[in-house]
Design a protein around this motif. Structure first.
Motif, PDB file in Angstrom:
ATOM      1  N   GLN A  41      56.784  11.058  75.046  1.00 22.86           N
ATOM      2  CA  GLN A  41      57.393  10.248  73.991  1.00 22.86           C
ATOM      3  C   GLN A  41      56.516  10.117  72.751  1.00 22.86           C
ATOM      4  N   SER A  42      55.191  10.288  72.897  1.00 20.45           N
ATOM      5  CA  SER A  42      54.313  10.041  71.750  1.00 20.45           C
ATOM      6  C   SER A  42      53.473  11.236  71.327  1.00 20.45           C
ATOM      7  N   SER A  43      53.561  12.338  71.973  1.00 24.45           N
ATOM      8  CA  SER A  43      52.866  13.595  71.717  1.00 24.45           C
ATOM      9  C   SER A  43      51.369  13.557  72.031  1.00 24.45           C
ATOM     10  N   GLU A  44      50.647  12.491  71.680  1.00 26.41           N
ATOM     11  CA  GLU A  44      49.242  12.380  72.058  1.00 26.41           C
ATOM     12  C   GLU A  44      48.836  10.921  72.068  1.00 26.41           C
ATOM     13  N   ARG A  76      42.830  17.557  76.781  1.00 31.87           N
ATOM     14  CA  ARG A  76      42.189  16.509  75.993  1.00 31.87           C
ATOM     15  C   ARG A  76      41.278  17.155  74.962  1.00 31.87           C
ATOM     16  N   ALA A  77      41.302  16.574  73.773  1.00 31.89           N
ATOM     17  CA  ALA A  77      40.488  17.081  72.671  1.00 31.89           C
ATOM     18  C   ALA A  77      40.017  15.911  71.822  1.00 31.89           C
ATOM     19  N   ALA A  78      39.043  16.178  70.964  1.00 32.05           N
ATOM     20  CA  ALA A  78      38.551  15.148  70.060  1.00 32.05           C
ATOM     21  C   ALA A  78      39.672  14.710  69.132  1.00 32.05           C
ATOM     22  N   SER A  79      39.726  13.426  68.866  1.00 26.71           N
ATOM     23  CA  SER A  79      40.728  12.878  67.953  1.00 26.71           C
ATOM     24  C   SER A  79      40.417  13.311  66.529  1.00 26.71           C
ATOM     25  N   PRO A  80      41.432  13.659  65.755  1.00 26.95           N
ATOM     26  CA  PRO A  80      41.191  13.981  64.353  1.00 26.95           C
ATOM     27  C   PRO A  80      40.792  12.743  63.539  1.00 26.95           C
ATOM     28  N   LEU A  81      41.030  11.542  64.099  1.00 29.26           N
ATOM     29  CA  LEU A  81      40.734  10.304  63.391  1.00 29.26           C
ATOM     30  C   LEU A  81      39.370   9.709  63.730  1.00 29.26           C
TER      31      LEU A  81
END
Length: 154
Positions: A41-44, A76-81
């Motif tokens: 529902q939220s993509s990530e 799982r990957a580093a957040s762009p934010l």
């Protein structure tokens, strides 16, 4: 007279037990299913966001995410934010699995809903929302606003 808290807990346990049973076919636990559904529902989402959305502890979500990643259902990957935050997202395999598993879990909720008339479901939901609001009111600092019931009771 039976204690209300025990009746609520028994109902929750019966619901979880039935969802556990139907999700076995998909080799998913209820918390794993919940994470996959949130990600669909939220993509990530971060682990903290998933823990809140799935109503589990940070320790539980860490284990769930490790297991889902090990099965190839999420990445799982580093957040762009934020560099220190890792976000999870579904893999194609995870997307396929949750789309196949969700109807089975949804059928459990539909069977439960079918045990009540529309008016009974509405009243039942309103009663549960009132219970949540009543109990949550005592968990807040005195100057915090009182939580409002959700618009969507599903």
């Amino acid at each position: 007279m039976e204690r209300l808290g025990l009746v609520i807990k028994r109902a929750e346990q019966a619901l979880i037990a039935e969802k556990t049973r139907v999700l076995q076919e998909f080799h998913l636990t209820v918390p794993q299913y919940a994470v996959l559904l949130v990600l669909l529902q939220s993509s990530e989402a971060s682990a903290a966001q998933l823990a809140r959305a799935c109503l589990v502890t940070p320790q539980t979500i860490a284990t769930v995410l490790t297991n889902l990643e090990g099965k190839g259902l999420i990445e799982r990957a580093a957040s762009p934010l934020h560099q220190r935050v890792r976000v999870a997202q579904l893999t194609a395999k995870g997307t396929d699995l949750i789309r196949r598993a969700d109807p089975a879990a949804l059928a459990v909720e539909q069977r439960l809903a079918a045990a009540f008339t529309a008016d009974e479901r509405k009243a039942f939901t309103e009663h549960l929302e009132r219970a949540i609001t009543t109990l949550a009111r005592h968990q807040l600092p005195d100057d915090a606003p009182t939580p409002q019931p959700a618009d969507d009771p599903s």
